[in-house]
Write an enzyme that holds these catalytic residues in place. Sequence first.
Site, PDB file in Angstrom:
ATOM      1  N   LYS A 126      -3.498   0.477  -3.224  1.00 22.88           N
ATOM      2  CA  LYS A 126      -3.226  -0.921  -2.883  1.00 22.88           C
ATOM      3  C   LYS A 126      -2.749  -1.610  -4.159  1.00 22.88           C
ATOM      4  O   LYS A 126      -3.481  -1.674  -5.151  1.00 22.88           O
ATOM      5  CB  LYS A 126      -4.503  -1.562  -2.352  1.00 22.88           C
ATOM      6  CG  LYS A 126      -4.382  -2.999  -1.881  1.00 22.88           C
ATOM      7  CD  LYS A 126      -5.731  -3.425  -1.289  1.00 22.88           C
ATOM      8  CE  LYS A 126      -5.757  -4.862  -0.837  1.00 22.88           C
ATOM      9  NZ  LYS A 126      -7.078  -5.222  -0.265  1.00 22.88           N
ATOM     10  N   VAL A 169       0.860  -1.180   0.000  1.00 23.49           N
ATOM     11  CA  VAL A 169       0.000   0.000   0.000  1.00 23.49           C
ATOM     12  C   VAL A 169       0.893   1.226   0.000  1.00 23.49           C
ATOM     13  O   VAL A 169       1.803   1.332   0.822  1.00 23.49           O
ATOM     14  CB  VAL A 169      -0.940   0.025   1.218  1.00 23.49           C
ATOM     15  CG1 VAL A 169      -1.815   1.269   1.185  1.00 23.49           C
ATOM     16  CG2 VAL A 169      -1.810  -1.224   1.248  1.00 23.49           C
ATOM     17  N   ASP A 216     -15.533  -9.517   9.220  1.00 28.53           N
ATOM     18  CA  ASP A 216     -14.205  -9.357   9.820  1.00 28.53           C
ATOM     19  C   ASP A 216     -14.108  -8.023  10.558  1.00 28.53           C
ATOM     20  O   ASP A 216     -13.116  -7.311  10.457  1.00 28.53           O
ATOM     21  CB  ASP A 216     -13.115  -9.452   8.748  1.00 28.53           C
ATOM     22  CG  ASP A 216     -11.727  -9.639   9.353  1.00 28.53           C
ATOM     23  OD1 ASP A 216     -11.643 -10.075  10.515  1.00 28.53           O
ATOM     24  OD2 ASP A 216     -10.733  -9.348   8.667  1.00 28.53           O
TER      25      ASP A 216
END
Length: 797
Positions: free
Chosen positions: A85, A70, A178
């Site tokens: 990214k 990144v 997540d």
Amino acid sequence: MSTRTPLPTVNERDTENHISHGDGRQEVTSRTGRSGARCRNSIASCADEQPHIGNYRLLKTIGKGNFAKVKLARHILTGREVAIKIIDKTQLNPTSLQKLFREVRIMKILNHPNIVKLFEVIETEKTLYLIMEYASGGEVFDYLVAHGRMKEKEARAKFRQIVSAVQYCHQKRIVHRDLKAENLLLDADMNIKITDFGFSNEFTVGSKLDTFCGSPPYAAPELFQGKKYDGPEVDVWSLGVILYTLVSGSLPFDGQNLKELRERVLRGKYRIPFYMSTDCENLLKRFLVLNPVKRGTLEQIMKDRWINAGHEEEELKPFVEPELDISDQKRIDIMVGMGYSQEEIQESLSKMKYDEITATYLLLGRKSAELDASDSSSSSNLSLAKVRPSSDLSNSTGQSPHHKGQRSVSSSQKQRRYSDHAGPAIPSVVAYPKRSQTSTADSDLKEDGVPSRKSGSSAVGGKGIAPASPMLGNASNPNKADIPERKKSPAVPSSNAASGGMTRRNTYVCSERCAADRHSVIQNGKESSLTEVFAYAASPASLCATSTCRLRHQRSMSVSASGHPKMVLPPIDSEGDTFKAITTPDQRTPVASTHSISSATTPDRIRFPRGTASRSTFHGQPRERRTATYNGPPASPSLSHEATPLSQTRSRGSTNLFSKLTSKLTRRLPTEYERNGRYEGSSRNVSSEQKDENREAKPRSLRFTWSMKTTSSMDPSDMMREIRKVLDANTCDYEQRERFLLFCVHGDGHAESLVQWEMEVCKLPRLSLNGVRFKRISGTSIAFKNIASKIANELKL
């Protein structure tokens, strides 16, 4: 932190001089004649050797992983800062690619002020570039590490934003899966930005998912039991853990190992701190319900008393996404001046191609980074001196009422929401450069050409096998519909990926299980064994399908010819600093004794453990069973049902992974600096000429002081001399990057105590004082706390 293998280099040369087509695909072209156009029309001159990708000038690496990195970058045409990214597709298998593109396609349909925004997708044959919103405030995880628990008023402001964003995903039929403090970012105004949708998936009412994914301390009990689930209820449980963490500074469920953690989660018992309000306790009871059917929905929770305390006139309501304004004439006129035609602008925006035109239009709706108080090349990417918009999505006329008052109490600035819907206030006096004839990426991104700070992380890619999604189709390209299956088989990832499971950000997935492989993790409703579960962390095949993108805190292990491991320090992220240092077993430095950073530090304000395997995110696919042994100091016993302070667990590495590192690392010859075992830039090598050149430099001014460990009225130069003196006394290696900035290294990698951090003398104009800013770069939170406390206590300022 656990040690890791060196990471494969992301091949960025593929992108030199690619043409952006209307469908978002990129065509690699010859380099002839391209670089001149870009140099003439970009903000940067030809003399500026900084590499470019498309319309973006790369500034520095802010994260790095097995298959991705990144970079902080600046959009040449608008001056806005973005995070890029960069994913090496050649390292991913077809399943991983499928999940990667699913993540991209999900990000394209999400438009919420508290979700990281995707601006542009650039794809070449070997590399995928995702240009995304840059959240300069860092992770909520790191904020809690630095400050401990939040007061409930501050936690409420953050949590309202989190709930709003997650409920928005659920109404879009997207489940995140997540959610954890590491995946919650803060922008410059301290507003929440949810990131990392690598595990996200579409859910359908009436159909079940059965992928065990998520970080174990945040995972719902039904996941530990191997049960199928609808989707939203696992996010609701994770939100309960997050709320507890914000308010208490500790985790409600923790254990010495995964088995103990599982037992506590299934028991559902947790400690209520004495300082927690009754309303907050009652809200937690709606989140942390063992029976998922009885668990509250976010629509119900939005009406809770604690959620709306102090916001009685602005009750939290589901976010109403305003219609995207694609006809802001002011922005279009600016783009025409850049060289885009009206027709291609309208075509790109009407189809939301997420190409360079879409990105330019969206970025024009954001506050220019050129108005920031400090230069973007500042060494601290967590500096809050930057003033950026919270989002390009909120509409002053169309946003939900709760967004008007959800600014964090820790922010001294009003939320800035330059809208893509209502049109931002764009200064007419700004002279924007014209675009080059083609979108080019004339960059030679050698590792030594772009010095970067290596940081540990999970690989970026897919997340295991997921059910087919009607919304997402089977496309492997995020910019097109379905495309034929790849003919070339991807490169097999090297075995050094196996060590990725040793850091907290690694993600493993128990994919949608068939009857034949359900036993890999759950057998007859019971966990098979701790070692079997953690075998996935040691599986290269498992890690090739991972995709978490805050790529930080990297350490590499090298194995000498004699078989003794050596610690390879990552290269410094500054111009020309490509050297490394090795700490051999003979050069180990003693571990600093523990001290609190300041007398005001309470037991609540303790560090989270980063390197523990139980802190990693699960998405483990069925793999061949292996046993994993663990070394490191034994963890102290904790009380049953107690919330464990986030510093009480220890990093545990997998010793059987060392053999996997040899093949890659023994080929590498140590540099002169590595043989010497010390950074060239230590105080012993700072020349008097360098001091003369920087004599007139002044410390950077910071508006916020929450990263300060000590303040003083002493002259900044005298403070730097005192800092170097204390660092030398504690056998710390350091490099002076700037006049008032030191990059420091301390510890013995063999004992998993290696820490890298920055120390900077900053000016605090509001206090008329100077301060010392500590910022951890890598290493466990406990090791950082030890050495930072010791140094802070020994400084005579």
